[in-house]
Enzyme design. Structure first.
Site, short mmCIF file in Angstrom:
data_model
loop_
_atom_site.label_atom_id
_atom_site.label_comp_id
_atom_site.label_asym_id
_atom_site.label_seq_id
_atom_site.Cartn_x
_atom_site.Cartn_y
_atom_site.Cartn_z
N GLU A 80 -10.37 -0.66 1.98
CA GLU A 80 -10.69 0.55 1.10
C GLU A 80 -11.76 0.02 -0.09
OE1 GLU A 80 -9.03 4.70 0.39
OE2 GLU A 80 -8.20 3.18 -0.22
N LYS B 62 2.32 13.67 -12.53
CA LYS B 62 2.10 12.77 -14.08
C LYS B 62 0.65 12.72 -12.70
CE LYS B 62 1.88 8.23 -13.13
NZ LYS B 62 0.43 8.46 -13.75
N SER C 152 -3.45 4.81 -3.23
CA SER C 152 -3.55 3.28 -2.74
C SER C 152 -2.53 3.01 -2.04
CB SER C 152 -3.91 2.47 -3.45
OG SER C 152 -3.09 2.00 -3.66
N THR C 153 -2.23 2.52 -1.14
CA THR C 153 -1.20 1.69 -0.07
C THR C 153 -0.97 0.93 -0.54
OG1 THR C 153 -3.10 1.68 1.65
CG2 THR C 153 -0.99 1.25 2.29
#
Length: 527
Positions: free
Chosen positions: A425, A218, A272-273
Site C-alpha cells: 500500500e 484520539k 495501517s495494518t
C-alpha cells in the site's frame, strides 16, 4: 469513502447531499501570502485537549506542532495527550456512562441531540472545510463538497437510528420465553487516521453515541484541528460532560495507553495494518476488549475488454488519485485485459496529464500535497522501486514545486505482480497498470494480496460482473463506478484489511452487547 460521485473527464466531482451554506465574505475572499500560497480563510481556535466537557492543557504541559502540508510550516502548537491524560478522559467517560444521563436517555432524545449536532456542523461547515484543507492538504472543493456533506449525512443517519435499536422475542422449546436486549457496550476508545479526519471522526463517534456509549477519541497527530473544533460544537449541542472526550497525541503514547487501558470496554481503529496488529495485541493483553479494525488495502480495479475505455479511464483516475491517493480503498492495481491494454494506457496517461496539482485552496486544483514529509518520502521511495524493478514510468514520478509535499500524478505500465508497487500500500498518487488475458487470471491475481478491502469492475456484461463480484475476496465491490457510497453502506475488509464493519446498521453492532433474558411461563395457554 467518496460521497456519491459522478465521473467526468475533467476530474470535477458532483455530490448530491444536504446543501451547505453559501460562502460568507471571509471564505469568499482568498488572498495570497508572501510565500506564494493562499492565505487560509480560517483561524485556529482550539488547541487544548477536550476532557469532561472542558478544554484543558495536558497534564505534562507538553505540546506538539501540526504543520501545513503546502509548506511544511507550523500551523499551531497543540496539547499532547499522554497516559495521564488518557486516564483522566477514561475516568470522565466511565463516570458519564455509569452515572450520567446519556445511556439513560431514550433513543429518541439521543437522536434529537445528534440531529442538533448535525445542524451545528452544517452551520459551521465553511470554517470546518477550510480547517480540514489547511491541516490535511486536500482540495478545498473536496472538503466542502464531499467530506462535510458526508459527515452531516452520517450524523443524521445515526441520529435516526438511535430510537430503532431493539432486540427480539424468542419462542423457546419448552415452557419458557426469551427476549434479547441490545445494550451499549460502555466506554469506547476510538483512534482515527489523517486522510479523512472529519469523516472518520463522525463515522466512529456517531454510532457510538447513538447506542448510548461514552467516547474517548484520539485524532491523528498530523491532523488534530477539526476534531477539536467538533468538540466545541458537541459542547454547544448539549452533549453532557464526559460523554465525548477528544485527545490529540501520538500513537505510541496516547494510542497505546488507550489500547491497553483496563477501563476501556471497546477499541475502534482505522489506519495501517501494522498498527492494527499492535492495537489488537494490546487489547488482548489487557482486558481482552473487542476491537474493530479498518486497515490497509491494495484494491484491484479490473477492466474487461468490453468496457467503454473512456469511462474506464475516468473510473481508474477517480479510484487511484482521489485525495492525493491517500485512500485505503484506492484501486491502485489496475488490471486491463490485453486486447484493450495499449489503448487504455495511452488514454490513462493523457487523462493524468490534465490533473492540476497545486495549492488546495486555489480554484481548479484537483490534487494537493501529501500529508507530511514522511509520507512524501515514502511515495517517492516506491516510485523509485517501480523504476528499479522494471516497470515503465509513463508520467509523473517526481516532486513538484520548491516547498511543501507535492508529487506529480504518476502512472506505471508493464507492472508485474511481484513488484513492490503492486504488493504494498503506497498511499500516494501512483497508478500501476497490469495486463491480463482471461477472467480466471484476473480473479486469481486480483486475490493475490494480503489485503481484501475493496475492488472495482468495469464491464458491460452483467454475468461477468456478478462472477467477479462474488469471486473477489473483499468487503466492497464497485461495478462501473468507484468510491461511491453513503451512510447506509457497510465498509470493512477481508484478510489483513481488518475486522468488523463500519457505517450502516452494521456500524451500530460495534457498540452494542447482546443479552438474552429467559423467564418461565406458568400455565400458559399456548407455547
Amino acid at each position: 469513502m467518496v460521497r456519491r460521485a459522478t465521473v467526468s473527464p475533467t476530474a470535477t466531482f458532483h455530490y448530491h447531499s444536504e446543501p451547505l451554506p453559501q460562502n460568507n465574505s471571509e471564505m469568499a475572499s482568498l488572498s495570497s501570502q508572501s510565500n506564494g500560497t493562499v492565505r487560509p480563510p480560517v483561524t485556529v481556535k482550539y488547541t487544548k485537549l477536550f476532557i469532561n466537557g472542558e478544554f484543558v492543557d495536558s497534564v505534562s504541559g507538553k505540546k506538539f506542532e501540526t504543520l501545513d502540508p503546502r509548506t511544511g510550516e507550523v500551523i499551531a502548537s497543540v496539547s499532547e495527550a499522554r497516559q495521564e491524560d488518557v486516564d483522566l478522559a477514561v475516568k470522565a467517560a466511565r463516570a458519564a456512562f455509569d452515572h450520567g444521563p446519556w445511556p439513560r436517555m431514550s433513543g429518541y432524545e439521543r437522536g434529537r441531540i445528534l440531529h442538533k449536532f448535525a445542524d451545528l456542523v452544517l452551520q459551521h461547515s465553511e470554517e470546518l472545510a477550510a480547517l480540514e484543507t489547511f491541516d490535511n492538504g486536500k482540495p478545498l472543493d473536496m472538503s466542502r463538497m464531499m467530506d462535510l456533506p458526508y459527515c452531516i449525512e452520517v450524523l443524521r443517519y445515526y441520529a435516526g437510528s438511535a430510537d430503532k435499536i431493539h432486540g427480539l422475542t424468542l419462542k423457546m422449546n419448552g415452557p419458557y420465553q426469551a427476549h434479547t436486549l441490545h445494550e451499549p457496550i460502555g466506554v469506547v476508545g476510538q483512534i482515527i487516521p489523517w486522510n479523512f479526519p472529519l469523516l472518520m471522526f463522525f463515522a466512529k463517534v456517531a454510532p457510538a453515541l447513538a447506542c448510548g456509549c461514552t467516547v474517548i477519541i484520539k485524532s491523528a497527530e498530523q491532523t488534530p484541528l477539526t476534531a477539536l473544533y467538533c468538540a466545541q460544537l458537541a459542547r454547544e449541542t448539549g452533549i453532557p460532560p464526559g460523554v465525548l472526550n477528544v485527545l490529540s497525541g501520538f500513537g505510541e503514547t496516547a494510542g497505546a495507553a488507550m489500547s491497553s487501558h483496563m477501563d476501556i470496554d471497546k477499541i475502534s481503529f482505522t489506519g495501517s495494518t501494522q498498527v492494527g496488529r499492535l492495537i489488537m495485541e494490546a487489547a488482548a493483553k489487557s482486558n481482552l476488549k473487542p476491537v474493530t479494525l479498518e486497515l490497509g488495502g491494495k484494491s484491484p480495479l479490473i477492466v474487461m475488454e468490453d468496457a467503454d475505455i473512456d469511462e474506464a479511464v475516468d473510473i481508474a483516475h477517480l479510484a487511484v488519485f482521489t485525495n492525493m491517493g491517500q485512500v485505503c480503498l484506492a484501486g491502485s492495481r489496475v488490471f486491463v485485459q490485453e486486447n484493450i491494454y495499449d489503448e487504455f494506457v495511452k488514454k490513462a496517461v493523457e487523462r493524468a496529464k490534465k490533473q492540476v496539482v497545486g495549492d488546495p485552496f486555489k480554484a481548479g486544483v484537483h490534487q494537493g500535497p501529501q500529508i507530511d514529509k514522511m509520507q512524501f518520502e515514502k511515495v517517492l521511495k516506491y516510485i523509485q522501486y517501480g523504476k528499479e524493478e522494471g516497470a515503465k514510468l509513463l508520467t509523473g514520478g517526481s516532486c513538484l514545486g520548491g516547498q511543501g509535499f507535492y508529487i506529480g500524478t504518476t502512472i506505471f505500465s508493464d507492472v508485474q505482480d511481484d513488484m513492490k508497487i503492486a504488493q504494498d500500500e503506497i498511499f500516494g498518487p501512483v497508478m500501476s497498470i497490469l495486463k491480463f488475458k482471461t477472467i480466471d487470471e484476473a480473479i486469481e491475481r486480483g486475490n493475490k494480496t494480503i489485503y481484501g478491502l475493496g475492488a472495482g469492475i468495469v464491464t458491460k456484461n452483467v454475468d461477468v460482473a456478478n462472477r467477479l463480484a462474488r469471486s473477489l475476496r473483499v468487503g466492497m465491490v464497485w461495478i462501473n463506478c468507484y468510491l461511491a457510497g453513503s451512510a447506509d453502506c457497510p465498509l470493512g475488509g477481508y484478510k489483513m484489511s481488518g475486522i468488523g464493519r463500519e457505517y450502516g446498521s452494521n456500524g451500530l453492532e460495534n457498540y452494542l452487547q447482546v443479552k438474552c433474558v429467559i423467564t418461565p411461563l406458568q400455565e400458559s395457554p399456548w407455547l
